[in-house]
Motif scaffolding. Structure first.
Motif, PDB file in Angstrom:
ATOM      1  N   GLY A 135       0.959  -1.295   0.132  1.00 43.35           N
ATOM      2  CA  GLY A 135       0.038   0.099   0.073  1.00 43.35           C
ATOM      3  C   GLY A 135       0.760   1.264   0.077  1.00 43.35           C
ATOM      4  N   ARG A 136       0.105   2.393   0.463  1.00 46.44           N
ATOM      5  CA  ARG A 136       0.710   3.709   0.430  1.00 46.44           C
ATOM      6  C   ARG A 136       0.583   4.414   1.655  1.00 46.44           C
ATOM      7  N   VAL A 137       1.407   5.136   2.304  1.00 41.89           N
ATOM      8  CA  VAL A 137       0.986   6.315   3.082  1.00 41.89           C
ATOM      9  C   VAL A 137       1.335   7.531   2.614  1.00 41.89           C
ATOM     10  N   LEU A 138       0.176   8.634   2.715  1.00 45.48           N
ATOM     11  CA  LEU A 138       0.721   9.910   2.504  1.00 45.48           C
ATOM     12  C   LEU A 138       0.644  10.565   3.916  1.00 45.48           C
ATOM     13  N   LEU A 139       1.858  10.973   4.316  1.00 42.68           N
ATOM     14  CA  LEU A 139       2.106  11.673   5.436  1.00 42.68           C
ATOM     15  C   LEU A 139       2.499  13.155   5.153  1.00 42.68           C
ATOM     16  N   GLY A 140       1.715  14.094   5.800  1.00 40.56           N
ATOM     17  CA  GLY A 140       1.988  15.486   5.863  1.00 40.56           C
ATOM     18  C   GLY A 140       2.539  16.021   7.096  1.00 40.56           C
ATOM     19  N   GLU A 141       3.472  16.313   7.112  1.00 44.92           N
ATOM     20  CA  GLU A 141       4.499  16.554   8.609  1.00 44.92           C
ATOM     21  C   GLU A 141       5.160  17.988   8.542  1.00 44.92           C
ATOM     22  N   GLY A 142       5.003  18.552   9.563  1.00 39.86           N
ATOM     23  CA  GLY A 142       5.802  19.745   9.939  1.00 39.86           C
ATOM     24  C   GLY A 142       7.160  19.438  10.052  1.00 39.86           C
ATOM     25  N   PHE A 143       8.172  20.398   9.605  1.00 43.68           N
ATOM     26  CA  PHE A 143       9.522  20.231   9.895  1.00 43.68           C
ATOM     27  C   PHE A 143      10.049  21.688   9.834  1.00 43.68           C
ATOM     28  N   TRP A 144      11.434  21.765  10.529  1.00 43.06           N
ATOM     29  CA  TRP A 144      11.948  23.097  10.365  1.00 43.06           C
ATOM     30  C   TRP A 144      12.815  23.218   9.192  1.00 43.06           C
ATOM     31  N   THR A 244       5.301  10.455   0.402  1.00 45.13           N
ATOM     32  CA  THR A 244       4.483   9.402  -0.045  1.00 45.13           C
ATOM     33  C   THR A 244       5.472   8.262   0.088  1.00 45.13           C
ATOM     34  N   LEU A 245       5.019   7.324   1.189  1.00 49.74           N
ATOM     35  CA  LEU A 245       5.700   6.251   1.817  1.00 49.74           C
ATOM     36  C   LEU A 245       5.233   4.766   1.378  1.00 49.74           C
ATOM     37  N   VAL A 246       6.416   3.979   0.691  1.00 44.06           N
ATOM     38  CA  VAL A 246       5.962   2.645   0.573  1.00 44.06           C
ATOM     39  C   VAL A 246       6.429   1.636   1.623  1.00 44.06           C
TER      40      VAL A 246
END
Length: 250
Positions: A135-144, A244-246
């Motif tokens: 499958g796939r993960v779509l992660l929206g994550e804050g970073f500096w 987009t993570l596998v």
């Protein structure tokens, strides 16, 4: 007279995300032909609905604790003819049993999956549990974007600290440690941030200009001014990565 200031009516997505980037993301996710889509902290679930629209037959579930946003999601699903293919549940995502799903969305909501601070590493481990192999993960994550100064931190959200976020390289390393490979790495640009932050406040700003004597005007003014000052403090410092993570299979 309007009873209260409008809320987030000009936002399409609850984050700095352009239509063009959203289209590309949906296209990549749809190409994997998911049968199930799970949206963590879905809000009004705009991206979830777009994925379902792009993949006929896929079933979706959105989880959030904000009933007002979920009501908006249900209205939007009804308007698009998707109500029979999506379920919205008002509950915490901590330890959720709603997965695994072929596509898992988590956009600006990693705190919904982990109580640790920062929540990123724990959330990534949960996301690996919630996504199917292949499958796939779509992660929206804050970073500096760069290390914030003490003056900048003092103007951000209450209690803001340099440890609240990682840099982008560390964020990617954490994804790999959680048994993912990054298929696609992209970050919100300045225009996406400006459009998001402007739209976040716009309706309420117009309402306030037209109703300066309203009983809710003072608290609305204070809230809008505080949020604008916070934005000016993290503008160009806080970024948002879309990964987009596998999942790495066993």
């Amino acid at each position: 007279m309007t009873e209260s200031p409008p809320r987030l009516g000009r936002l399409v997505f609850h984050g700095p995300l352009s239509e063009a980037r959203a289209d590309r993301m949906v296209g990549r996710l749809a190409a994997t032909r998911p049968r199930s889509v799970l949206d963590i902290g879905c809000g009004w679930a705009e991206l979830l609905l777009r994925v379902l629209d792009a993949v006929p037959g896929a079933q979706g579930t959105g989880i959030d604790v904000n009933g007002e946003d979920l009501a908006r999601a249900r209205r939007n699903a009804e308007a698009r003819g998707l109500s029979d293919r999506v379920e919205f549940v008002e509950e915490s995502a901590l330890g959720t049993r709603r997965g695994p799903a072929d596509v898992v969305l988590c956009l600006g909501a990693s705190q919904a999956l982990s109580t640790a601070e920062p929540s990123t590493a724990g959330a990534l481990r949960e996301l690996r549990r919630l996504v199917t192999d292949g499958g796939r993960v779509l992660l929206g994550e804050g970073f500096w974007e760069r290390a914030p100064t003490e003056a900048e931190l003092s103007g951000m959200w209450p209690g803001a600290g340099a440890g609240d976020h990682h840099d982008l390289a560390t964020l990617l390393d954490l994804a790999v440690e959680a048994r993912f490979r990054p298929e696609w790495t992209e970050t919100a640009g300045p225009q996406e941030w400006e459009e998001f932050e402007s739209a976040y406040q716009a309706d309420a700003e117009v309402w306030l200009a037209r109703h300066p004597g309203h009983p809710l005007a003072a608290e609305t003014r204070e809230r809008l001014d505080r949020h604008r000052a916070q934005w000016m403090s993290y503008r160009g410092v806080l970024g948002l990565a879309y990964l987009t993570l596998v999942p790495v299979t066993h």
